[in-house]
Scaffold this active site. Sequence first.
Site, PDB file in Angstrom:
ATOM      1  N   TYR A  47      -3.990 -35.086  -8.625  1.00 24.38           N
ATOM      2  CA  TYR A  47      -3.289 -36.280  -8.009  1.00 24.38           C
ATOM      3  C   TYR A  47      -4.441 -36.667  -7.118  1.00 24.38           C
ATOM      4  O   TYR A  47      -5.498 -35.884  -6.211  1.00 24.38           O
ATOM      5  CB  TYR A  47      -2.330 -35.813  -6.997  1.00 24.38           C
ATOM      6  CG  TYR A  47      -1.038 -35.904  -7.503  1.00 24.38           C
ATOM      7  CD1 TYR A  47      -0.028 -34.790  -7.499  1.00 24.38           C
ATOM      8  CD2 TYR A  47      -0.246 -37.033  -8.125  1.00 24.38           C
ATOM      9  CE1 TYR A  47       1.321 -34.855  -7.801  1.00 24.38           C
ATOM     10  CE2 TYR A  47       0.882 -37.222  -8.755  1.00 24.38           C
ATOM     11  CZ  TYR A  47       1.724 -35.932  -8.481  1.00 24.38           C
ATOM     12  OH  TYR A  47       2.952 -35.925  -9.127  1.00 24.38           O
ATOM     13  N   ASN A 152       4.197 -42.824 -10.130  1.00 25.58           N
ATOM     14  CA  ASN A 152       4.554 -41.739 -10.272  1.00 25.58           C
ATOM     15  C   ASN A 152       6.006 -41.673 -10.319  1.00 25.58           C
ATOM     16  O   ASN A 152       6.778 -41.993  -9.203  1.00 25.58           O
ATOM     17  CB  ASN A 152       4.248 -40.906  -9.187  1.00 25.58           C
ATOM     18  CG  ASN A 152       4.202 -39.464  -9.608  1.00 25.58           C
ATOM     19  OD1 ASN A 152       3.516 -38.656 -10.062  1.00 25.58           O
ATOM     20  ND2 ASN A 152       5.421 -38.678  -8.826  1.00 25.58           N
ATOM     21  N   GLU A 153       6.823 -41.305 -11.316  1.00 24.08           N
ATOM     22  CA  GLU A 153       8.125 -41.147 -11.519  1.00 24.08           C
ATOM     23  C   GLU A 153       8.904 -42.515 -10.776  1.00 24.08           C
ATOM     24  O   GLU A 153       9.754 -42.360  -9.946  1.00 24.08           O
ATOM     25  CB  GLU A 153       8.625 -39.954 -10.902  1.00 24.08           C
ATOM     26  CG  GLU A 153       8.355 -38.713 -11.481  1.00 24.08           C
ATOM     27  CD  GLU A 153       9.318 -37.442 -10.814  1.00 24.08           C
ATOM     28  OE1 GLU A 153       9.258 -37.367  -9.658  1.00 24.08           O
ATOM     29  OE2 GLU A 153       9.832 -36.631 -11.706  1.00 24.08           O
ATOM     30  N   GLU A 232       5.067 -32.554 -16.557  1.00 24.37           N
ATOM     31  CA  GLU A 232       4.960 -31.693 -15.332  1.00 24.37           C
ATOM     32  C   GLU A 232       6.084 -30.520 -15.716  1.00 24.37           C
ATOM     33  O   GLU A 232       7.586 -30.834 -15.559  1.00 24.37           O
ATOM     34  CB  GLU A 232       5.626 -32.467 -13.862  1.00 24.37           C
ATOM     35  CG  GLU A 232       4.674 -33.433 -13.232  1.00 24.37           C
ATOM     36  CD  GLU A 232       5.551 -33.827 -12.185  1.00 24.37           C
ATOM     37  OE1 GLU A 232       6.351 -33.445 -11.384  1.00 24.37           O
ATOM     38  OE2 GLU A 232       4.737 -34.987 -11.595  1.00 24.37           O
ATOM     39  N   TYR A 297       4.018 -22.390  -4.472  1.00 26.21           N
ATOM     40  CA  TYR A 297       4.902 -22.972  -5.611  1.00 26.21           C
ATOM     41  C   TYR A 297       5.288 -21.875  -6.581  1.00 26.21           C
ATOM     42  O   TYR A 297       5.757 -22.062  -7.623  1.00 26.21           O
ATOM     43  CB  TYR A 297       4.146 -24.095  -6.223  1.00 26.21           C
ATOM     44  CG  TYR A 297       4.796 -25.131  -6.538  1.00 26.21           C
ATOM     45  CD1 TYR A 297       5.235 -25.244  -8.099  1.00 26.21           C
ATOM     46  CD2 TYR A 297       5.374 -26.234  -5.868  1.00 26.21           C
ATOM     47  CE1 TYR A 297       6.177 -26.277  -8.420  1.00 26.21           C
ATOM     48  CE2 TYR A 297       6.041 -27.283  -6.280  1.00 26.21           C
ATOM     49  CZ  TYR A 297       6.624 -27.291  -7.637  1.00 26.21           C
ATOM     50  OH  TYR A 297       7.168 -28.441  -8.094  1.00 26.21           O
TER      51      TYR A 297
HETATM   52  C1  LIG Z   1      13.679 -32.669  -4.375  1.00 24.85           C
HETATM   53  C2  LIG Z   1      13.259 -34.078  -4.900  1.00 24.85           C
HETATM   54  C3  LIG Z   1      11.700 -33.637  -5.307  1.00 24.85           C
HETATM   55  C4  LIG Z   1      11.240 -34.724  -5.924  1.00 24.85           C
HETATM   56  N1  LIG Z   1       9.709 -34.365  -6.729  1.00 24.85           N
HETATM   57  C5  LIG Z   1       9.776 -33.766  -7.768  1.00 24.85           C
HETATM   58  S1  LIG Z   1      11.078 -33.508  -9.035  1.00 24.85           S
HETATM   59  N2  LIG Z   1       8.720 -33.710  -8.378  1.00 24.85           N
HETATM   60  C6  LIG Z   1       8.060 -34.779  -9.307  1.00 24.85           C
HETATM   61  C7  LIG Z   1       6.786 -35.352  -8.622  1.00 24.85           C
HETATM   62  O1  LIG Z   1       6.339 -36.041  -9.368  1.00 24.85           O
HETATM   63  C8  LIG Z   1       5.909 -34.157  -8.176  1.00 24.85           C
HETATM   64  O2  LIG Z   1       4.840 -35.032  -7.260  1.00 24.85           O
HETATM   65  C9  LIG Z   1       6.698 -33.128  -7.142  1.00 24.85           C
HETATM   66  O3  LIG Z   1       7.176 -33.788  -6.192  1.00 24.85           O
HETATM   67  C10 LIG Z   1       7.645 -32.503  -8.053  1.00 24.85           C
HETATM   68  C11 LIG Z   1       8.207 -31.540  -7.395  1.00 24.85           C
HETATM   69  O4  LIG Z   1       7.326 -30.535  -6.824  1.00 24.85           O
END
Ligand SMILES: CCCCNC(=S)N1C[C@H](O)[C@@H](O)[C@@H](O)[C@H]1CO
Length: 633
Positions: A47, A152-153, A232, A297
């Site tokens: 990132y 991102n998502e 991921e 993590y």
């Molecule tokens: C509780 C909601 C968390 C949303 N984030 C999620 S699912 N994730 C996907 C996100 O792309 C990544 O950067 C990380 O943030 C990971 C969680 O570690």
Amino acid sequence: MNNTFVKDGKPFRYISGSIHYSRVPYEYWEDRLAKMYAAGLDAIQVYVTWNTHEPSPGVYDFSHQQDVVGFLRLAQKLGLLVILRPGPYICAEWEYGGFPAWLLREDGDVKVRTMDPRYISAMDRWLNVFLPKMAPLLYVNGGPIIMVQVENEYGSYYANDRLYTRHLRNEFTRYLGEDVLLFTTDGDSIGYLNSGTIDGVYPTVDFGPGNASAAFESMKTWNIQGPLVNSEFYAGWLDLWGKAHSRTSTKSIVDTLRQILDMGASVNFYMFEGGTNFGYMNGAEAGGGLCITSYDYDAPLSEAGDITPKYLAIRDTISKYKKLPPVKIPPSTLKYAYGTVKMAYVKGVLDALPVIGPPQPITSQYPLSMEQVGQNYGFILYRHLLKTTYPSAVLKADGIRDRGYVFVDGMFRGLLDRYGTTSFNLLAVEGQELSILVENQGRINFGSQILNNRKGIISSVTLGGDTLVDWQMFPLNFERLFEMQGLDNKLRFQSAPVTHSQLSPAIYTGQFVLPNVPDMPKDTYLNMQGWFKGQAFLNGFNLGRYWPVRGPQVTLYVPKTVLKPSPAQNVLVMVELDRAPCDGHSTEPCTVTFVESPILNKTATSSVTHSDTWLDKGKLSVEYSVDFEQLLP
Ligand SMILES: CCCCNC(=S)N1C[C@H](O)[C@@H](O)[C@@H](O)[C@H]1CO
């Protein structure tokens, strides 16, 4: 060739791992990357943290810890390819999801991740600086970058602004050319893919241990002929203050990994090396989920880069699908228990204002937010001279972001907490000074609440229903305390009246010399057991937030890179916001202990708040009943 990537004319499937350069001391980048290579990974996934590279508008930093080009070149040198995720939104439990705090300075809530012109102009200016640095690193240009993620998502975001995602794709193409594989990542469901995919950009999904085939179903509806990718694969999970430490079983990971690899799919472990949210850079969730300082993590490589059983099991599984590189696994770094250090009370935070505050306060009729006074992170002090006497009135500050420690004439009166109580009864007299020390606990990094991320005091403060006007704002900088070091490295303050009894929020300091033995310094962990909540600094380096009374994290990772070898003094400064184990009525000095292993799984409790600790101790009632009598006319 269907269903596979092609690299140099041959089918190519990758096994990758996430590591964030902003979370690993740059002196340790090579150590972590070498361990990732030794695990059999083909690539790393990275990132880019916009907010660390552009600390203020138009001011850029790509040096030392921010030397992202150096980090990627190092990966290439060690035999690793790169999957780049420049965001600019990155989520990642990182402050404001990677956005710079100064985006919030403008009036009105800037609509990040949309075509809001204020956001787009800042983003375009940033991409115009950053992406040209990446072009020479593309695989087609002889570099390690094989693919680049757009946004991102995005499918998880409320806005669904396709003009924005297309604009972002076009900007990436404009700077990086047509010969780079652009991709998106979304949760493994049709709904997420419906909103998150972008024309001409390869869709991938993310999911944790479980049924890989089912998880890929959503992806297959979008690119029947394309390679399957889990961008991921959650090898662990995030931690929040007050919640149990997240653990993901090695067996579940290995079982799912085998499914993924048997399908010929590509996969990236999120995280492979987590690292640390040093300083103030942790993110937050709407509703009060505050990411802890450790980003361990429960990843295959620990926060300190240690080899774990999970690492060895994953490496062993990978060896069944590809030839491991002919290298030894680099050893875990050595740790050292430097032992107990006595911490002495130095000064109340308010009394340290001449050192940690600005030369002059910013003044305004109503409170200004942290961003409006040009501050990004940490702590800011608000001051108001009371114009009326209130024998007993409700002090109310619904706009406290996030915790406010309230003083009247330097005496602590109570806590305002956006996730708890934002009002309490106060007795105050005309001419007294109302001070509110506000802590920014980290900006939300996920979901629509990312739009309401201003910090400090963001709306009016009332007392007895009266709106208080005429405020002073003092952005605070605790690192300046280290300018007070005398020749013996002890913190020296010019004698100032102690207007504030030895209660927190207060500054404590301790000095220690490392043992005069070979191979020093070594990594260590600072055990904060017995302390409550605050910020720790070592030799001027901001180690991060501590909150051991809440847990699950009790120790802070201390990389050897911040320590000084004998005979130099190492200076630890702690800003204790709640209660030091020795404050007020204790004659014993406080202590902390440097130990050789972390504590990240203390039984966590979400109930502890400042008032609980103080009222329980009866300190507040005893301390202030006397004062009130003296004060009242
Ligand atoms: C509780 C909601 C968390 C949303 N984030 C999620 S699912 N994730 C996907 C996100 O792309 C990544 O950067 C990380 O943030 C990971 C969680 O570690």
